[in-house]
Design an enzyme around this catalytic site. Sequence first.
Site, mmCIF file in Angstrom:
data_model
loop_
_atom_site.group_PDB
_atom_site.id
_atom_site.type_symbol
_atom_site.label_atom_id
_atom_site.label_comp_id
_atom_site.label_asym_id
_atom_site.label_seq_id
_atom_site.Cartn_x
_atom_site.Cartn_y
_atom_site.Cartn_z
ATOM 1 C CD GLU A 139 -33.647 42.863 15.091
ATOM 2 O OE1 GLU A 139 -33.046 42.501 15.007
ATOM 3 O OE2 GLU A 139 -33.670 44.497 15.161
ATOM 4 C CB SER B 93 9.158 57.086 61.545
ATOM 5 O OG SER B 93 10.861 57.800 61.285
#
Lengths: 762, 139
Positions: free
Chosen positions: A185, A464
């Site tokens: 780079e 329940s």
Amino acid sequence: MAKRKRPSQRIRRRRQRRRRLIFGLFTLLLAAGVGYLLYLDRLITNTFEGRRWSVPAVVYATPLELHPGASLSRNEVITELARLGYQQRRQASEPGTYSGLANTLSIHLRAFRFMERMRGSQRIEVVFDRGQIRRIEDAMGRPVPLIRLDPAVIGSFFPSHGEDRLVLAPDQIPVLLADGLKATEDQRFDSHAGFDVLGILRALWVNVTAGEVRQGGSTLTQQLVKSYFLDNRRTLARKLRELAMAVILELRFTKPDLLSAYVNEIYLGQDGSRAVHGFGLGSQFYFNRPLGELDAAKIATLIAIIRGPSYYNPFRHPHRARQRRDLVLDILHEHQLISDREHASARNSPLGVVEGTRRGGTYYPAFMDLVRDNLTELSVEELTSLGLRVFATLNPRSQDAVEAALAQALPRLESARGLDPGSLQAAVIITHTQTGEVEALAGARKSGDDGFNRALNARRPVGSLLKPVIYLTALEQGHHLVSSVQDEPVSIEMPNQPNWTPRNFDKSTHGPVPLIRALGESLNLATVKLGMHIGVDSVAERLRALTGNGPANRFPSLLLGAESLTPLEVAGLYGTFASGGFHMPVKAVVAVLNEQGATIAHHPFSMRQQIDPAMAETLNAALGVVMSKGTGKRSRFSNAGVAGKTGTSDGYRDSWFAGFDSARLGVVWLGNDNYTDTGLTGATGALTVWDNIMARLSVRPLPPPQADLIPVDYASGQLAHDRCAEVVKIPLPRGTPLQRKSGCGITLRSVPQRIRKWIHLE
Amino acid sequence: MYERSSAADQGADPQQDVPIGPAGEATKPADTHSATLALLKQSKRAHASGNHIEAIAYVERAIRLNPRQADLWLKLAELHLAQRDLEGAIQYANKTIALAGSRIDWVRQAWMVIADAKDQQGNAAAATEIRRKWRTYRG
């Protein structure tokens, strides 16, 4: 003369004025320029300093404990090593690798900072024997009593703008990466002042001769600046601004500082809503391994991606990515950063990216919601920026079991019941019965399906599931499991409403039944009778004490579960039963460490005794009978020593099951978000999912009650033995009056001394 | 009411924690003895050097391996008492008592932790009552 002088004087004056004006303008411009530069200086310096330390908190799962005697097979350990990104090699010569022959595994553990201490990188030898660990030795052959694998990362608290990163210290950056970045780079990085005229010319030349954009002219410093202000407009003004900032950064900071900032900042890909920044996270994201363990080919792949994270996405465009990686490898080779042999073998190796790790940055989003809820002491700001490390309770193996069970069981239910495929929603919580720690949590049928976390936020009628609270209250008021209650039609007057006339699920009545059967078969009429006898208020009060919240419903319909709770609240309630009477907050976090490794928050086990142990034991024995004889008997574990309760709301809108063995409590809810009929009861729906989950884990029977167990006929509650009746063995208080079941031939002498002492035969 | 006979009366079942594998067959129970000892030793060391949170963390780790072992909860109760987390100490002591079964010595030690905690909470009467009761038990 004087006359001639005048014009020249005038000119001179005019010139003077003009000069003054120019000078003034110049000064003004200079001042503005200096001001602007100062502004840029402040902006870029603050950004640089700010970013350097802004690190999202990382969340870890609970680590796998290895010790002699542990019920772990060699394959189970290998699965876990693979989850952690350990590589199988011929020799486990470096951290993050393992090797093994026959019944042993040689593991080279990575260094990891645990809550109690730092564990250095080390080699261990684990010997297995028939599904268990037989012994563990260190590199010197000394026995190791206990050692943890490193915990899996299960998510991070990245900020809302989505940037996630794992920051590396300068000494954690591999030399090949640093040199490789410069080579590909920015070849004059070490000498330039932020910009590189030669580099620009070279890039221009390369690109023109190649006929395509092969190189950029930006220095690493310029790329760093660009990445701070994510702005892709290519205007000259922006370029100049970037240039100025790059020069300022170069003046203010050292080259090593800039390089490590670059390594930690650069954008490397998108993972759902999360942006992957920096090579530390990039390495985990693409390879599921720490950067330090990557070989040349993988480092080259990461360098290749910088140029275009979506264009060179190795998952979506492997061919492109590989071509560019090979180009990077050639450059590394040209610069003599890798040898001929490394170069050749790297070019021959596949990309080696690991697809499985890409799950939006929070691999377990539903569980992460609970982690966030548990961390009330920390602000969003602190969680997203301080680099904290959160140790959580998630057990990835249990979580996998839950997700696999949902994926398998729900389509089966839908096709068996003629429901639209994909219509059922689900929530699951698995906690540890003695500590309250959450091992697994699902907030939807598929992890990360949508943002709605039903486990935490769906408040649904429990039906329940509430019955055990009524029976517990009755037991505490002096009733016992063979007390008789009438299962017969009831009609209860309601203020300003028609009478309430509940019915049994099977629409029949059963006459006098013992409590154990009324609970076992979830008889509505008997339960309402019992509840009205002990009082709705005392049931509501008991529920408030057990859950910390008063029920919204204080009418008799509360007795049949016309009360809405979240799965998390149900887990809290049943956790109290499963623990033997101790209420524990449902907990997802163990500790939080700061960047330096100091503990800044510790969430110890927390509990409060809510039920007398003997009473809890009796209730749990009754919930065991629910499984062996009652509504839970369809479970494949009905006789494996587990306890639980089914729940179904009106119109089959909600299918619930809460059940536990010695180690784990599992709460399952199934239903539709729009409250439509699912056609599922607790037993036909949620229970089958629970079964599916438990089958993937291992079931550990509940310890037998410490009280003596009395054999009674399930139907009548009379003393019996299993040659003449369907017998259940339950704890009863001393001196409980009992009738002998006729036809069983029970005489005083046939009853063992121990039991005779306990009961009172009538 | 629901008196609990001690586990010794009915012969505590050593196989009580046998896991049943997915295939439905029982595998050998996990042996955590040496692992637990190692953790308790580390806890002791951490406690001695003043690292209370670490000392607690080691015991919690031991409890995760063996969650129904009453004496580990007793250890936790003692550490919380030493840290002056009195309410925590009482609750862990209750947990010890609930799990202790036939180990009356652990039950007694747990009650002593509760007595000390009550003392420090300023409830000397309750503490004295507990100690009086357990003095007679010892005899």
